[in-house]
Design a protein around this motif. Structure first.
Motif, short mmCIF file in Angstrom:
data_model
loop_
_atom_site.label_atom_id
_atom_site.label_comp_id
_atom_site.label_asym_id
_atom_site.label_seq_id
_atom_site.Cartn_x
_atom_site.Cartn_y
_atom_site.Cartn_z
N TYR A 33 0.85 -1.19 0.00
CA TYR A 33 0.00 0.00 0.00
C TYR A 33 0.89 1.24 0.00
CZ TYR A 33 -3.82 3.09 1.51
OH TYR A 33 -4.75 4.10 1.60
N TRP A 35 0.36 4.43 0.37
CA TRP A 35 0.15 5.41 1.44
C TRP A 35 0.81 4.94 2.73
CZ3 TRP A 35 -0.03 9.99 2.69
CH2 TRP A 35 -0.76 10.52 3.76
N SER A 38 4.58 5.57 2.40
CA SER A 38 5.00 6.96 2.20
C SER A 38 5.57 7.61 3.45
CB SER A 38 3.80 7.79 1.71
OG SER A 38 2.84 7.96 2.75
N GLY A 41 1.32 8.86 6.55
CA GLY A 41 0.04 8.47 7.12
C GLY A 41 0.14 8.13 8.60
N VAL A 256 -1.66 16.98 1.19
CA VAL A 256 -1.47 15.60 1.64
C VAL A 256 0.03 15.33 1.73
CG1 VAL A 256 -1.86 13.17 1.11
CG2 VAL A 256 -3.63 14.86 0.58
N ARG A 258 2.81 13.23 1.10
CA ARG A 258 3.32 12.09 0.36
C ARG A 258 4.24 12.62 -0.73
NH1 ARG A 258 -1.21 8.45 -1.78
NH2 ARG A 258 0.56 7.46 -2.80
N VAL A 262 -0.58 15.51 -4.84
CA VAL A 262 -1.94 14.99 -4.87
C VAL A 262 -2.87 16.10 -5.35
CG1 VAL A 262 -3.83 14.06 -3.48
CG2 VAL A 262 -1.47 13.35 -3.04
N PRO A 324 -2.64 10.85 -6.51
CA PRO A 324 -1.22 11.26 -6.52
C PRO A 324 -0.68 11.35 -7.94
CG PRO A 324 -1.39 8.93 -6.02
CD PRO A 324 -2.82 9.44 -6.14
#
Length: 374
Positions: A33, A35, A38, A41, A256, A258, A262, A324
């Motif tokens: 995953y 996210w 990254s 989160g 966001v 990351r 995004v 993203p």
């Protein structure tokens, strides 16, 4: 990177504490995953205390080493203070700089203070109605509304329903942990087989009640998908056959944490005539070499306000979830007929004609329109 720089890079000075965070760090790094990998989160929350403690012990360790290397009376304490203050200052500057460029705190460049929207205002009556119920009445709510009811004795995150007497949904909001299509199908099954009825509907919100024999959705429910007075950031004016016109779109970067930028893309469409088919909108994203790296079908409007309900000349707002893809240079959209696969070129609506004075770039045998970047 962002997780590492949150300590100003000082955590590396004391590896014994960092080792304690390795199990959680490896779980995140090895996840499929993106996210979770990254570092931005909540999955990394368990690592943060170790970074802070390692930074504290690391500064003390290095300052003490330098202090032991000096000679003369009272030089050790002074050297320790100089080194410690210098390290902490440098780490603070590095952490604040990273926060400015990559974070979402009020001092960062990504921070945006969102105004209270009409959609949010029209959610309030539903929230108040649900919270006015006796505390022992079980509720199920979609993820965007769940925080407003989570204080109740029994509150489920939709699509879990279990013994819930009421289900509160925002059909335009986040659908996690399920897809928007799953939400639609589950609602249909609840209405058809589970003895639920529609207790209220407005601006994309649905309130279902167990045992209620009522299934009519209010016409104002569809207001969430209409944008009659909208002025797109980027006008397009492209006709897809004799069915739909893309008036334009908005390109909104989202705050966001990351590595990729995004963005939320909102497109505005007009039905050129009465439509008797369920058309689908599919968005394609390519890199600088022309390689297709992301395909995103629209999943909300296609279920909750399908094209056969659109009235001629009515402006319909179609928003994609935050994606993203902001760093990808090419974005395109195609209109597909009923039952057509995303990759099926023959099933796309053509020809694509743009308004006079507008430049257009078409892809894949002129079946995809590239959206001009703002």
């Amino acid at each position: 990177r962002d997780l590492w720089l949150s300590s100003g890079g000082l955590a590396i000075l004391y590896l014994p504490v960092l080792v304690m965070a390795m199990p959680t760090l490896m779980l995140n790094l090895l996840s499929r995953y993106a996210w979770m990998r990254s570092g931005g989160g909540h999955y990394s929350a368990a690592i943060v205390p170790f970074l802070v403690i390692a930074a504290i012990y690391g500064v003390d360790w290095l300052a003490s080493r330098v202090g032991r290397g000096t000679k003369g009376p009272n030089r050790t304490g002074q050297a320790w203070q100089i080194v410690a203050v210098s390290l902490v200052s440098a780490g603070l500057i590095l952490a604040l700089g990273n926060q400015y460029y990559n974070g979402i705190a009020p001092l960062s460049r990504r921070f945006t203070l969102e105004p209270v929207s009409e959609h949010a205002r029209r959610a309030q009556p539903f929230i108040e109605q649900v919270n006015a119920l006796p505390p022992d009445v079980a509720i199920s709510a979609s993820s965007g509304l769940y925080p407003h009811v989570s204080h109740r004795e029994t509150a489920y995150l939709f699509p879990t329903v279990s013994d819930a007497e009421y289900v509160l949904l925002d059909t335009t909001g986040p659908s996690s942990p399920a897809s928007a299509g799953d939400h639609f199908q589950i609602v249909r099954e609840l209405l058809d087989y589970a003895e639920f009825g529609v207790a209220g509907s407005d601006h994309g919100f649905l309130l279902l009640e167990r045992g209620l024999d009522k299934y009519r959705i209010s016409p104002t429910f569809y207001d969430a998908f209409l944008a009659s007075n909208a002025v797109p950031q980027v006008p397009v004016g492209a006709d897809f056959g004799e069915s739909l016109r893309l008036e334009g779109f908005d390109w909104n970067p989202r705050p966001v944490v990351r590595p990729e930028q995004v963005v939320e893309i909102t497109t505005y469409w007009r039905a050129l005539s009465s439509l008797d088919k369920d058309y689908r909108l599919v968005f394609f994203f390519w890199d600088g070499d022309g390689k297709l790296v992301w395909v995103q079908p629209e999943e909300r409007v296609v279920h909750w306000y399908p094209t056969w309900l659109w009235e001629p000349d009515q402006i319909v707002k179609v928003s994609l979830p935050p994606l993203p893809v902001g760093d990808l240079p090419h974005v395109g959209v195609a209109v597909l007929g009923p039952g057509i696969e995303n990759s099926d070129v023959a099933g796309r609506i053509v020809p694509i004609a743009v308004a006079a004075g507008q430049d257009a770039t078409l892809w894949e045998q002129d079946t995809l329109l590239e959206l001009p970047r703002p």
